[in-house]
Enzyme design. Structure first.
Site, PDB file in Angstrom:
ATOM      1  CG  HIS A 170      -1.729   0.996   1.418  1.00 58.72           C
ATOM      2  ND1 HIS A 170      -1.613   2.444   1.710  1.00 58.72           N
ATOM      3  CD2 HIS A 170      -3.078   0.952   1.322  1.00 58.72           C
ATOM      4  CE1 HIS A 170      -2.651   2.946   1.940  1.00 58.72           C
ATOM      5  NE2 HIS A 170      -3.518   2.154   1.630  1.00 58.72           N
TER       6      HIS A 170
ATOM      7  CG  ASP B  26       0.740  -2.324   6.183  1.00 61.97           C
ATOM      8  OD1 ASP B  26      -0.226  -2.439   6.854  1.00 61.97           O
ATOM      9  OD2 ASP B  26       0.742  -1.699   5.107  1.00 61.97           O
TER      10      ASP B  26
ATOM     11  CD  GLN C  40      -6.686  -4.507   4.050  1.00 65.17           C
ATOM     12  OE1 GLN C  40      -7.560  -5.207   4.049  1.00 65.17           O
ATOM     13  NE2 GLN C  40      -6.866  -2.954   4.073  1.00 65.17           N
TER      14      GLN C  40
ATOM     15  CE  LYS D 122      -7.245  -0.517   6.531  1.00 65.34           C
ATOM     16  NZ  LYS D 122      -8.036   0.007   5.458  1.00 65.34           N
TER      17      LYS D 122
ATOM     18  CB  CYS E 203      -3.894   3.353  -1.449  1.00 63.66           C
ATOM     19  SG  CYS E 203      -5.090   4.783  -0.964  1.00 63.66           S
TER      20      CYS E 203
HETATM   21  N1  C6P Z   1      -6.281   0.506   3.039  1.00 65.37           N
HETATM   22  C1  C6P Z   1      -8.014   0.058   1.540  1.00 65.37           C
HETATM   23  O1  C6P Z   1      -9.293   0.294   1.135  1.00 65.37           O
HETATM   24  P1  C6P Z   1      -4.846   3.719   7.628  1.00 65.37           P
HETATM   25  O2  C6P Z   1      -5.445   4.503   6.420  1.00 65.37           O
HETATM   26  O3  C6P Z   1      -3.589   4.240   8.178  1.00 65.37           O
HETATM   27  O4  C6P Z   1      -5.915   3.250   8.440  1.00 65.37           O
HETATM   28  O5  C6P Z   1      -4.296   2.283   6.981  1.00 65.37           O
HETATM   29  C2  C6P Z   1      -3.452   2.526   5.679  1.00 65.37           C
HETATM   30  C3  C6P Z   1      -3.226   1.171   5.049  1.00 65.37           C
HETATM   31  C4  C6P Z   1      -1.832   0.576   5.277  1.00 65.37           C
HETATM   32  N2  C6P Z   1      -1.576  -0.568   4.845  1.00 65.37           N
HETATM   33  C5  C6P Z   1      -2.453  -1.338   3.992  1.00 65.37           C
HETATM   34  C6  C6P Z   1      -2.098  -2.846   3.548  1.00 65.37           C
HETATM   35  C7  C6P Z   1      -3.815  -0.925   3.883  1.00 65.37           C
HETATM   36  O6  C6P Z   1      -4.683  -1.865   3.414  1.00 65.37           O
HETATM   37  C8  C6P Z   1      -4.183   0.181   4.250  1.00 65.37           C
HETATM   38  C9  C6P Z   1      -5.413   0.795   4.273  1.00 65.37           C
HETATM   39  C10 C6P Z   1      -7.608   0.804   2.701  1.00 65.37           C
HETATM   40  O7  C6P Z   1      -7.293  -0.788   1.074  1.00 65.37           O
HETATM   41  C11 C6P Z   1      -7.723   2.434   2.486  1.00 65.37           C
HETATM   42  S1  C6P Z   1      -6.691   3.150   1.503  1.00 65.37           S
END
Ligand code: C6P
Length: 404
Positions: free
Chosen positions: A121, A198, A201, A224, A362
């Site tokens: 991401h 990370d 997910q 999430k 993203c």
């Molecule tokens: N992905 C998606 O629709 P935040 O925004 O900080 O809570 O998470 C960022 C982030 C980082 N790593 C991974 C693997 C992610 O999937 C995400 C967030 C969402 O896939 C929103 S872009």
């Protein structure tokens, strides 16, 4: 076996209609829905114990502080961290990763190498690029194959004594591929590199064991995993958190301040400057309790069935291609239909009540790899049903007919 109808009744939003149709919510990868127990816990905090934490001697402040620290303990237990002070409250995964990259700015030297994967991401690419620009370190990328799996031979070839950090997601948001992180951590440690995972997910689907994984950092978001937005956790091994400088300066992260010199508080407060999202932090603990009461084995079983059903049903549509066909997958299906822009399908099925994400998610390098502008991503949670998948498949067929 889960009683799905009982579980669905716990999520008030799921009984809504959208555009005159029953809501089918398949954008769980972006954010999950919240059960009533989580919604109630937010109100309860503000109604009963709202006060600033770690500051006051008065009763409300102590109650709020206790609730916040109890929640930290729940997270510690949930991810099996050795110490509660290895668990830092953040605003989300992005915040956690930036906290680490900021810290490494004082450690990396020109010529050092940072390895990221091609499945990341943007949150786990851009902060490392910024770090490399600042320090003169070099960014290396683990390639993937056509199934969306990282190529382990290529990864091993990238590792050397120059590698200082390896960073990879546990599960890809765009494709749902589950990466072999335990193996990757072991290989990185063999050359002396630190590893950040990370887990954004992963945490809705599984319970990570940070000691078993032996990762140095593990970042995730609360929103999430049925928790409130603006919450997250950065786990860091005690030794690393002691070594890294603070991310932000301010109240609560200090031991002593004079105009000549400031000394910093012990962990975890050194990394928690300012008034945090107190309600959010406390209620993240409620969300974790809720998920554990559903049970991760049950969650996984339900999601595996949904993934299998969706994959089979979607592939019956002529011209439909699924991206991320590797063996080890979470409940995410990313797809396109020949000659049709993903945005067009997403817009039409939204009118039919179906919420999916369309676009690059993203994760533009993944889209570039497949030479596509984006995909339609349906990401399932344990509260989804096969009947909902059937509605989506019918809607996609309808959209295809309209757009062909
Ligand atoms: N992905 C998606 O629709 P935040 O925004 O900080 O809570 O998470 C960022 C982030 C980082 N790593 C991974 C693997 C992610 O999937 C995400 C967030 C969402 O896939 C929103 S872009």
């Amino acid at each position: 076996m889960l009683d799905i109808q009982k579980i669905r009744a716990e999520f008030p939003i799921l009984s809504q209609t959208v555009n005159g149709k029953p809501l089918v919510y398949f954008d769980n990868g972006a954010t999950s829905q919240k059960p009533q127990i989580v919604i109630d816990a937010i109100a309860k905090y503000y109604q009963e114990i709202n006060a600033n934490i770690h500051r006051g001697v008065h009763t409300l402040s102590q109650l709020a502080t206790d609730a916040y620290e109890i929640s930290r303990g729940k997270v510690q237990h949930h991810i099996n961290a050795k110490f509660a002070h290895e668990v830092l409250f953040t605003s989300g995964t992005t915040h956690g990763i930036n906290l680490v990259t900021n810290g490494f700015a004082s450690i990396l030297k020109p010529g050092d190498e940072v390895i990221v994967s091609s499945l990341e991401h943007h949150s786990n690419i851009v902060p490392w690029q910024m770090l490399c620009e600042k320090t003169g370190a070099v960014l290396r990328v683990i390639p993937m194959n056509e199934d969306g799996e990282l190529i382990m031979k290529a990864y091993e070839a990238l590792l050397s004594e120059k590698t200082k950090v390896v960073t990879v997601n546990h599960i890809s948001n765009a494709l749902g591929i589950i990466n072999p992180i335990k193996y990757m951590i072991e290989k990185a440690h063999a050359v002396g590199a630190a590893v950040l995972i990370d887990g954004a997910q992963a945490v809705p689907h599984l319970k990570p064991d940070v000691q078993d994984l032996d990762c140095d950092f593990y970042a995730f978001s609360g929103h999430k995993m049925c928790g409130p937005t603006g919450t997250g956790i950065l786990y860091g091994k005690e030794a690393w958190l002691n070594k890294l400088p603070p991310y932000q300066g301010g109240g609560e992260m200090i031991k002593e301040v004079t105009f000549e010199k400031t000394t910093y508080a012990d962990l975890p407060h050194k990394f928690e400057a300012g008034t945090p999202n107190i309600a959010g932090g406390i209620v993240l603990g409620t969300a974790i309790d809720y998920l554990n009461s559903v049970g991760f084995e049950n969650i996984q079983k339900q999601e595996e069935e949904l993934l299998a059903h969706a994959t089979k049903s979607l592939l019956e549509i002529e011209g439909l291609k699924i991206y991320g066909t590797g063996k080890n997958k979470a409940s995410v299906v990313s797809f396109n239909i020949d000659g049709i822009h993903p945005y067009d399908i997403g817009s039409i099925i939204d009118k039919l009540g179906i919420a999916v994400r369309t676009g690059h998610h993203c994760a533009q390098p993944i889209m570039n790899f497949f030479c596509i502008p984006g995909t339609i991503r349906a990401s399932f949670s344990f509260y989804n049903t096969k009947e909902e998948i059937d509605l989506m498949v019918e809607a996609v067929k309808k959209a295809k007919t309209m757009l062909s």
